[in-house]
Design a protein around this motif. Structure first.
Motif, mmCIF file in Angstrom:
data_model
loop_
_atom_site.group_PDB
_atom_site.id
_atom_site.type_symbol
_atom_site.label_atom_id
_atom_site.label_comp_id
_atom_site.label_asym_id
_atom_site.label_seq_id
_atom_site.Cartn_x
_atom_site.Cartn_y
_atom_site.Cartn_z
ATOM 1 N N ILE A 83 0.840 -1.200 0.000
ATOM 2 C CA ILE A 83 0.000 0.000 0.000
ATOM 3 C C ILE A 83 0.874 1.248 0.000
ATOM 4 C CG2 ILE A 83 -1.653 1.339 1.368
ATOM 5 C CD1 ILE A 83 -2.918 -1.334 2.199
ATOM 6 N N SER A 84 1.944 1.235 0.803
ATOM 7 C CA SER A 84 2.842 2.397 0.853
ATOM 8 C C SER A 84 3.436 2.690 -0.513
ATOM 9 C CB SER A 84 3.955 2.164 1.868
ATOM 10 O OG SER A 84 3.431 2.124 3.164
ATOM 11 N N LYS A 85 3.841 1.643 -1.233
ATOM 12 C CA LYS A 85 4.408 1.845 -2.574
ATOM 13 C C LYS A 85 3.362 2.396 -3.537
ATOM 14 C CE LYS A 85 8.204 -1.422 -2.417
ATOM 15 N NZ LYS A 85 8.819 -2.597 -3.003
ATOM 16 N N TYR A 113 8.530 8.832 7.805
ATOM 17 C CA TYR A 113 8.776 7.770 6.835
ATOM 18 C C TYR A 113 7.905 7.874 5.587
ATOM 19 C CZ TYR A 113 4.593 4.944 7.543
ATOM 20 O OH TYR A 113 3.312 4.494 7.559
ATOM 21 N N PHE A 114 6.636 8.237 5.724
ATOM 22 C CA PHE A 114 5.791 8.282 4.535
ATOM 23 C C PHE A 114 6.220 9.401 3.597
ATOM 24 C CE2 PHE A 114 2.122 9.435 1.999
ATOM 25 C CZ PHE A 114 1.909 8.214 1.378
ATOM 26 N N ALA A 115 6.507 10.559 4.158
ATOM 27 C CA ALA A 115 7.004 11.668 3.338
ATOM 28 C C ALA A 115 8.336 11.276 2.705
ATOM 29 C CB ALA A 115 7.151 12.927 4.185
ATOM 30 N N LEU A 120 11.641 9.725 -1.955
ATOM 31 C CA LEU A 120 12.443 8.696 -2.627
ATOM 32 C C LEU A 120 11.917 8.441 -4.040
ATOM 33 C CD1 LEU A 120 14.713 6.609 -2.496
ATOM 34 C CD2 LEU A 120 13.042 4.994 -1.556
ATOM 35 N N GLU A 121 10.607 8.337 -4.190
ATOM 36 C CA GLU A 121 10.020 8.147 -5.517
ATOM 37 C C GLU A 121 10.382 9.320 -6.442
ATOM 38 O OE1 GLU A 121 8.292 5.611 -6.984
ATOM 39 O OE2 GLU A 121 8.614 4.429 -5.176
ATOM 40 N N ILE A 122 10.291 10.537 -5.912
ATOM 41 C CA ILE A 122 10.617 11.726 -6.708
ATOM 42 C C ILE A 122 12.077 11.701 -7.117
ATOM 43 C CG2 ILE A 122 10.856 14.238 -6.613
ATOM 44 C CD1 ILE A 122 8.366 14.210 -4.723
ATOM 45 N N SER A 123 12.962 11.404 -6.175
ATOM 46 C CA SER A 123 14.396 11.405 -6.506
ATOM 47 C C SER A 123 14.752 10.272 -7.467
ATOM 48 C CB SER A 123 15.242 11.331 -5.236
ATOM 49 O OG SER A 123 15.112 10.075 -4.602
ATOM 50 N N ASN A 124 14.109 9.113 -7.313
ATOM 51 C CA ASN A 124 14.379 8.003 -8.245
ATOM 52 C C ASN A 124 13.997 8.363 -9.671
ATOM 53 O OD1 ASN A 124 15.440 6.305 -6.306
ATOM 54 N ND2 ASN A 124 13.516 5.218 -5.957
#
Length: 127
Positions: A83-85, A113-115, A120-124
């Motif tokens: 769900i987090s992903k 952690y959620f932020a 992390l998604e943005i930087s990836n």
């Protein structure tokens, strides 16, 4: 320099004291001429009443000079990796919508952690 703050808590009409330190930080940065924006994902299960049948609701306002974007959503009380992903990818799509015609932030300051998962998604994708 442009800073995007992605907090896990932020003042809302439901709880005006939640994350007040984050709001105060954003306002102070702005007062020192640092271009600052806030992108808050309000993932409270109680939002289901306001959202049904929509899946998200994005509002924006200027809070003492700080552009603030609030995305109302729902998040099941029991969090798990799958769900987090999924939510992090959803949040990445929101970020892309907001920044497709704006200057990309130099710094993304994530609280909790959620932020952090969103950052992390943005930087990836973009770095």
């Amino acid at each position: 320099m442009k800073i995007l703050i992605i907090p896990s808590w932020y003042p809302t009409t439901r709880n005006r004291n939640a994350g007040i330190f984050t709001r105060n930080q954003a306002v102070l940065l702005k007062k020192y001429n640092v271009e600052t924006e806030v992108l808050f994902f309000d993932l409270d299960i109680r939002n289901i009443v306001e959202l049904f049948p929509k899946t998200s609701n994005i509002t924006s306002h200027i809070d003492e000079g700080v552009p603030t974007y609030i995305v109302k959503g729902i998040f099941p009380p029991k969090r798990n990796l799958w769900i987090s992903k999924k939510w992090a990818k959803f949040c990445l799509n929101i970020f892309e919508q907001l920044y497709k015609s704006k200057k990309f932030p130099d710094i993304i300051h994530a609280h909790s952690y959620f932020a952090g998962a969103i950052a992390l998604e943005i930087s990836n994708k973009f770095i």
